[in-house]
Design an enzyme around this catalytic site. Structure first.
Site, PDB file in Angstrom:
ATOM      1  N   CYS A 247       0.819  -1.229   0.000  1.00 16.26           N
ATOM      2  CA  CYS A 247       0.000   0.000   0.000  1.00 16.26           C
ATOM      3  C   CYS A 247       0.843   1.266   0.000  1.00 16.26           C
ATOM      4  O   CYS A 247       0.343   2.344  -0.306  1.00 16.26           O
ATOM      5  CB  CYS A 247      -0.935   0.016   1.206  1.00 16.26           C
ATOM      6  SG  CYS A 247      -2.234  -1.199   1.057  1.00 16.26           S
TER       7      CYS A 247
HETATM    8  N1  COA Z   1     -20.014  -9.352   8.320  1.00 21.29           N
HETATM    9  C1  COA Z   1     -20.473  -9.515   9.566  1.00 21.29           C
HETATM   10  N2  COA Z   1     -19.655  -9.713  10.627  1.00 21.29           N
HETATM   11  C2  COA Z   1     -18.342  -9.717  10.404  1.00 21.29           C
HETATM   12  C3  COA Z   1     -17.796  -9.533   9.118  1.00 21.29           C
HETATM   13  C4  COA Z   1     -18.693  -9.353   8.041  1.00 21.29           C
HETATM   14  N3  COA Z   1     -18.272  -9.191   6.792  1.00 21.29           N
HETATM   15  N4  COA Z   1     -16.451  -9.578   9.207  1.00 21.29           N
HETATM   16  C5  COA Z   1     -16.156  -9.778  10.492  1.00 21.29           C
HETATM   17  N5  COA Z   1     -17.289  -9.883  11.228  1.00 21.29           N
HETATM   18  C6  COA Z   1     -17.406 -10.124  12.664  1.00 21.29           C
HETATM   19  C7  COA Z   1     -16.184 -10.840  13.225  1.00 21.29           C
HETATM   20  O1  COA Z   1     -16.275 -12.226  13.053  1.00 21.29           O
HETATM   21  C8  COA Z   1     -16.215 -10.410  14.664  1.00 21.29           C
HETATM   22  O2  COA Z   1     -17.169 -11.209  15.358  1.00 21.29           O
HETATM   23  P1  COA Z   1     -16.886 -11.713  16.878  1.00 21.29           P
HETATM   24  O3  COA Z   1     -16.749 -10.445  17.662  1.00 21.29           O
HETATM   25  O4  COA Z   1     -18.078 -12.515  17.158  1.00 21.29           O
HETATM   26  O5  COA Z   1     -15.589 -12.460  16.774  1.00 21.29           O
HETATM   27  C9  COA Z   1     -16.746  -8.997  14.606  1.00 21.29           C
HETATM   28  O6  COA Z   1     -17.441  -8.888  13.357  1.00 21.29           O
HETATM   29  C10 COA Z   1     -15.654  -7.972  14.654  1.00 21.29           C
HETATM   30  O7  COA Z   1     -14.631  -8.340  13.693  1.00 21.29           O
HETATM   31  P2  COA Z   1     -13.235  -7.642  13.595  1.00 21.29           P
HETATM   32  O8  COA Z   1     -12.443  -8.307  12.507  1.00 21.29           O
HETATM   33  O9  COA Z   1     -12.617  -7.547  14.933  1.00 21.29           O
HETATM   34  O10 COA Z   1     -13.722  -6.203  13.085  1.00 21.29           O
HETATM   35  P3  COA Z   1     -12.981  -4.843  13.092  1.00 21.29           P
HETATM   36  O11 COA Z   1     -13.793  -3.871  13.833  1.00 21.29           O
HETATM   37  O12 COA Z   1     -11.538  -4.970  13.453  1.00 21.29           O
HETATM   38  O13 COA Z   1     -13.043  -4.412  11.539  1.00 21.29           O
HETATM   39  C11 COA Z   1     -11.552  -4.341   9.636  1.00 21.29           C
HETATM   40  C12 COA Z   1     -12.413  -5.202  10.559  1.00 21.29           C
HETATM   41  C13 COA Z   1     -10.800  -5.244   8.684  1.00 21.29           C
HETATM   42  C14 COA Z   1     -12.482  -3.428   8.838  1.00 21.29           C
HETATM   43  C15 COA Z   1     -10.595  -3.469  10.472  1.00 21.29           C
HETATM   44  O14 COA Z   1      -9.917  -4.272  11.415  1.00 21.29           O
HETATM   45  C16 COA Z   1      -9.546  -2.768   9.653  1.00 21.29           C
HETATM   46  O15 COA Z   1      -9.839  -2.046   8.716  1.00 21.29           O
HETATM   47  N6  COA Z   1      -8.284  -2.900  10.039  1.00 21.29           N
HETATM   48  C17 COA Z   1      -7.177  -2.263   9.363  1.00 21.29           C
HETATM   49  C18 COA Z   1      -6.987  -2.945   8.082  1.00 21.29           C
HETATM   50  C19 COA Z   1      -5.962  -2.321   7.213  1.00 21.29           C
HETATM   51  O16 COA Z   1      -5.714  -1.139   7.198  1.00 21.29           O
HETATM   52  N7  COA Z   1      -5.339  -3.137   6.461  1.00 21.29           N
HETATM   53  C20 COA Z   1      -4.404  -2.696   5.539  1.00 21.29           C
HETATM   54  C21 COA Z   1      -4.706  -3.379   4.292  1.00 21.29           C
HETATM   55  S1  COA Z   1      -3.645  -2.769   3.111  1.00 21.29           S
END
Ligand code: COA
Length: 375
Positions: free
Chosen positions: A158
């Protein structure tokens, strides 16, 4: 010999025609997961395999700020039997797809810089995924554009665009090039596992291009002076893709998940945000600038809360929406193209003397910042 000052004299953006909403994406995912669970009913009941959970559009918007994403092939991605873009291989006689995207963004950037393709004497193609190891896509772009000089590909995930800008600025300052085209053809949907509920919504496709020249040679109508660049990397496997020429992925996206994009999103969020804020603060200090000198922060576009947190940490207050523009609601994460799309769309309203920072962050880990001033 005095060092030449580098300027960003033009930018360009190619946006694919098709867009997928969260609802469309979730419908496809849930059709697939329901069918998967039905097909594997017995194995799931026997506890041999895990059932596939359902995705949810409300969760996606709340967790990421993403509403839609542009894609190179909508049909292949949404087909529950496939869930991958359908991008046919081309013959060696045709321009490759990344080259084609690059040319569209490049021509726009050259137009806005008031330059012709033959003025370019260095092409950098910088992005997360190259469609082949060689010949470099940059050399193909150079050829089809009719540019001179030389070109090479580079990848810092990225952060590819800011690291690419750092290389472009160095080339101008050292005199090894006089007009650099830096392009980011990101087909992120090609490396996304659309069968992984936790990340299937994250990415979209786009291509950005930036022209960097010496200030004394450039047309300065749309230009920004580069006050400084700063790059950092520190190893982490929290964002990783093991695909490579020694190991390929299967078609299902289930068996060999690690040959597509994999992340520990929570950890990335926690570890990267403070690092990015500190990086920008240090960069400003080195340039003897205070945070309130920044009129704008064009941040990497991965997650809305991440950007809000970083800009708040840097400025020491909640930023106005215009100070840290968001494009990820419409484009999702387009990897290295994200911060440049924000810059391309939200920079021309600034007044002469206004300053801002283009900053990207991601796998590696990596952070890159480019502080600029409107001329
Ligand atoms: N639909 C519904 N529920 C979902 C889901 C979806 N598509 N994806 C995950 N969940 C659930 C998870 O299973 C989890 O459930 P649990 O609490 O029962 O375990 C809950 O939602 C929270 O998931 P989590 O992964 O902890 O969510 P989050 O708030 O961390 O958001 C991201 C996820 C990926 C959006 C976030 O972590 C993020 O953007 N992180 C930075 C990523 C980044 O910058 N990456 C760089 C890439 S270049």
């Amino acid at each position: 010999m005095t060092t030449k000052k580098a300027v960003i004299s033009g930018t360009g953006l190619f946006t694919p025609d098709s867009s997928i909403s969260n609802d469309e994406l979730v419908e496809s995912f849930n059709t697939w997961s329901q069918q998967y669970n039905k097909d594997n009913e017995q194995a799931i009941a026997a506890g041999e395999i895990e059932p596939q959970p359902e995705s949810n559009a409300e969760f996606i918007l709340k967790a990421s700020g993403i509403r839609s994403r542009y894609v190179m092939d909508k049909e292949g991605i949404l087909d529950p039997e496939r869930m991958r873009p359908r991008i046919p291989e081309r013959s060696n006689e045709e321009p490759s797809i990344q080259c084609e995207m690059a040319l569209k963004a490049a021509n726009q950037a050259l137009d806005s810089a008031g330059r012709l393709p033959q003025d370019v004497d260095m092409v950098i193609v910088a992005c997360s995924n190259m469609q082949r190891p060689y010949p470099a896509v940059a050399v193909e772009v150079q050829h089809h554009l009719g540019a001179g000089g030389f070109g090479y590909d580079m990848n810092v995930a990225c952060s590819s665009a800011t690291f690419g800008l750092q290389a472009a600025v160095s080339a101008i300052e050292s005199g090894s090039a006089s007009c650099v085209l830096m392009v980011n053809p990101e087909i992120c949907t090609g490396h996304l596992n659309f069968r992984d509920r936790d990340s299937h919504f994250i990415f979209g496709d786009a291509c950005t291009a930036v022209v960097v020249e010496a200030e004394d040679k450039a047309r300065l109508n749309n230009a920004f002076r580069v006050l400084g660049t700063k790059t950092w990397t520190g190893f982490s496997s929290n964002i990783r893709n093991n695909f490579g020429f020694l190991n390929h992925c299967d078609e299902s996206g289930i068996g060999q998940k690690d040959k597509l994009f994999v992340q520990n999103g929570r950890k990335v969020f926690k570890e990267v945000c403070p690092k990015v804020a500190e990086h920008i603060q240090q960069h400003l200090q080195e340039l003897e600038l205070q945070p309130d000198a920044l009129s704008r922060m064009w941040l990497h576009q991965a997650n809305l809360s991440m950007n809000q947190l970083i800009s708040k940490k840097v400025l020491g207050r909640v930023p106005e929406a215009t100070e840290a523009p968001v494009i990820l609601d419409e484009y999702a994460n387009t990897s290295s193209a994200g911060s440049i799309i924000a810059f391309h769309k939200h920079s021309q309203d600034l007044d002469p003397g206004d300053k801002g920072v283009i900053c990207s962050f991601g796998a590696g880990y990596s952070v890159g910042s480019v502080v600029v001033e409107r001329i």
